[in-house]
Design an enzyme around this catalytic site. Structure first.
Site, mmCIF file in Angstrom:
data_model
loop_
_atom_site.group_PDB
_atom_site.id
_atom_site.type_symbol
_atom_site.label_atom_id
_atom_site.label_comp_id
_atom_site.label_asym_id
_atom_site.label_seq_id
_atom_site.Cartn_x
_atom_site.Cartn_y
_atom_site.Cartn_z
ATOM 1 N N GLU A 150 22.210 24.762 -1.762
ATOM 2 C CA GLU A 150 20.786 24.498 -1.544
ATOM 3 C C GLU A 150 20.046 25.778 -1.139
ATOM 4 O OE1 GLU A 150 20.085 20.415 -0.158
ATOM 5 O OE2 GLU A 150 18.627 21.245 1.242
ATOM 6 N N LYS A 198 12.409 13.713 -5.029
ATOM 7 C CA LYS A 198 11.974 12.836 -3.943
ATOM 8 C C LYS A 198 10.598 12.251 -4.259
ATOM 9 C CE LYS A 198 13.947 15.155 0.133
ATOM 10 N NZ LYS A 198 13.577 15.829 1.370
ATOM 11 N N HIS A 209 46.947 19.204 -7.812
ATOM 12 C CA HIS A 209 47.430 18.279 -8.837
ATOM 13 C C HIS A 209 46.273 17.656 -9.627
ATOM 14 C CE1 HIS A 209 51.549 18.544 -7.291
ATOM 15 N NE2 HIS A 209 50.912 18.809 -6.158
HETATM 16 O O1 PA5 Z 1 19.024 21.326 4.611
HETATM 17 C C1 PA5 Z 1 17.998 20.687 4.449
HETATM 18 O O2 PA5 Z 1 16.883 21.127 4.801
HETATM 19 C C2 PA5 Z 1 18.039 19.294 3.857
HETATM 20 O O3 PA5 Z 1 19.318 18.986 3.401
HETATM 21 C C3 PA5 Z 1 17.606 18.248 4.868
HETATM 22 O O4 PA5 Z 1 18.441 18.328 5.983
HETATM 23 C C4 PA5 Z 1 17.650 16.842 4.276
HETATM 24 O O5 PA5 Z 1 16.854 16.763 3.145
HETATM 25 C C5 PA5 Z 1 17.195 15.821 5.300
HETATM 26 O O6 PA5 Z 1 15.930 16.144 5.763
HETATM 27 P P1 PA5 Z 1 15.330 15.517 7.075
HETATM 28 O O7 PA5 Z 1 16.137 16.007 8.226
HETATM 29 O O8 PA5 Z 1 13.920 16.009 7.130
HETATM 30 O O9 PA5 Z 1 15.415 14.029 6.928
#
Ligand code: PA5
Length: 478
Positions: free
Chosen positions: A303, A446, A332
């Site tokens: 990410e 989203k 495996h």
């Molecule tokens: O690393 C990140 O920013 C994301 O993975 C968020 O943690 C995830 O989308 C969840 O977001 P939030 O904590 O606002 O619900």
């Protein structure tokens, strides 16, 4: 630290963690490997990344680097944990960065059977991290818990994530219905932004228990905030030692780049990706306890670095794909591909020299040499010899790999590893010239989901989705 027998055998130094990259070098893997000149080029790139990181830190843009040094926070979460010992279950409702850190650390540091032990054999509550909205999975979890003995820690920095908010609504309703409105104050802890978001509004209006996600800390860098520390302390993790290990990693990250693990990890992988076409990095722990560290790392790396735009605005397809594998299980299933398939991967082994529990393999069936050789060894030994054998075999096949060794899986070692990898991620952002702290690619999906679920303000996404529906029956098989 006293050297273990294995360290003496391999010549590896002691300490919380070591990184051995012999199998990335050309003597081990021929032309796929790195030369001394390549290391020189990596060193130069890291020197300039270093200036960049220092500049960002001075401007206050990397507050996660200060998180290991917050002793007051530790006391706060330890005392919260004491209060939570009256519960039998702590359930985290969160997703992505709000879930994966706690999952990885809990799995690494508490006994693997912690949640299956009866309450009489546990000093701390069980910890569950519900990070999906599959109705069967979440429903089964709720069915198995005695809600009267359960506290729910809702974790969402934004307070807007559909998955977490839906879980929150289900649980809120159930608590109110089954235990009455007054139970909400005891059975809910909301971890969210201290100022903004709808969750914060609800918390303030209803005077619910709440913890802050400090400003400037994104989800995947938040395991050392209330997001990770509160549930982990509740489950009996020594969070003071966890942060002490992270503090050591932070301090060491100011050493000369080629001599500090965070920069080295970033530099080696960046060079292998961009100059040696190693587009993927397989993180392969050889310990069940470390298995979920690979999931946490996968999110952090993918990410943060997978970006379609460089900092100068130019289009790109930057990043290195992190893939999870677990030794010896995936020897495996996946290993055949890594040995003989596309030459596009680097393998990172993560191993320990000490298992909290070991089982000796009994000497039986001496008349069968195919079994007799196993007797007298332990399962831990077997696992580690499997790892060594695999690393050697990969190198012999010209497949670059490196090994990170934790002499023991302790809170300090885990804190060191995780903070080191967070710093490595930010350094990698400088090398790839991308912003490692945002995630624009996740946002679009989203928005379509919000539109489809009928959220106000997202009608255009619903319309665009409906518009794009031109399902051609020729391409559907049923
Ligand atoms: O690393 C990140 O920013 C994301 O993975 C968020 O943690 C995830 O989308 C969840 O977001 P939030 O904590 O606002 O619900």
């Amino acid at each position: 630290m006293k050297k273990t027998d294995e360290q003496k055998l391999s010549g590896r130094p002691g300490g919380l963690l070591s990184l051995d990259y012999n199998n990335l070098m050309s003597p081990a893997v021929d032309e796929a490997g790195l030369s001394e000149a390549d290391l020189g080029a990596i060193g130069e790139a890291l020197n300039s990344a270093r200036k960049n990181v220092e500049g960002q830190y001075k401007k206050g843009l990397l507050p996660f680097m200060d998180l290991p040094f917050q002793s007051e926070e530790v006391k706060k979460y330890q005392s919260l944990a004491e209060n939570l010992r009256k519960f039998d279950n702590v359930v985290v409702l969160g997703i992505g960065g709000s879930a994966l850190g706690a999952k990885a650390v809990f799995n690494a540091l508490r006994p693997l059977n912690h949640n299956s032990l009866p309450a009489s054999k546990r000093a701390y509550p069980r910890l569950f991290v519900a990070d999906n909205v599959d109705p069967e999975g979440f429903g089964a979890l709720l069915e198995n818990l005695d809600i009267r003995k359960t506290v729910f820690n809702v974790i969402s920095k934004s307070g807007a994530t559909a998955e977490t908010m839906s879980q929150f609504l289900v649980v809120y309703d159930r608590l109110k219905r089954d235990l009455g409105k007054t139970s909400l104050k005891d059975h809910l802890i909301i971890t969210t932004d201290p100022q903004s978001g709808v969750l914060r509004k609800i918390v303030d209006r209803q005077a619910l228990m709440s913890l802050p996600v400090p400003p400037g800390i994104g989800g995947r860098f938040s395991v050392m905030t209330a997001v990770g520390l509160a549930p982990l302390a509740a489950a009996g993790v020594n969070i003071a030692d966890f942060l002490a290990g992270a503090a050591a990693a932070q301090q060491e990250s100011t050493a000369e780049p080629m001599k500090n693990m965070a920069y080295l990890f970033a530099g080696l992988n960046w060079f292998l990706t961009t100059r040696k076409k190693r587009a993927s990095l397989v993180m392969m722990p050889y310990a069940d306890s470390l298995g979920q560290v690979a999931d946490w790392f996968g999110q952090l790396w993918n990410e943060s670095l997978g970006k379609g735009r460089l900092l100068n605005g130019k289009d790109a397809n930057a990043g290195q794909t992190a893939i999870k594998a677990l030794g010896a299980t995936d020897q495996h299933s996946q290993l055949q591909l890594y040995m003989e398939g596309p030459k596009d991967k680097t393998i990172c082994f993560l191993r320990t020299e000490t298992f909290r529990q070991n089982l000796n393999i009994p000497r039986l069936f001496d008349e069968h040499p195919e079994l007799a050789y196993l007797g007298g060894h332990s399962l831990g030994e077997l696992l580690n010899y499997e790892q060594r054998g695999t690393a050697r075999a990969l190198a012999a096949a010209g497949r670059p790999n490196f090994t990170m060794t934790m002499p023991q899986v302790t809170p300090a070692a885990l804190g060191y590893l995780m903070h080191m990898l967070e710093v490595a991620t930010v350094v990698s952002g400088c090398l790839y010239k991308v912003d490692p702290l945002d995630q624009p690619g996740v946002e679009l999906g989203k928005k379509y989901a919000y539109g489809l679920m009928g959220r106000d303000g997202f009608e255009d996404f619903k319309a665009a989705y409906d518009d794009s529906l031109r399902d051609d029956p020729r391409y559907i098989l049923s």
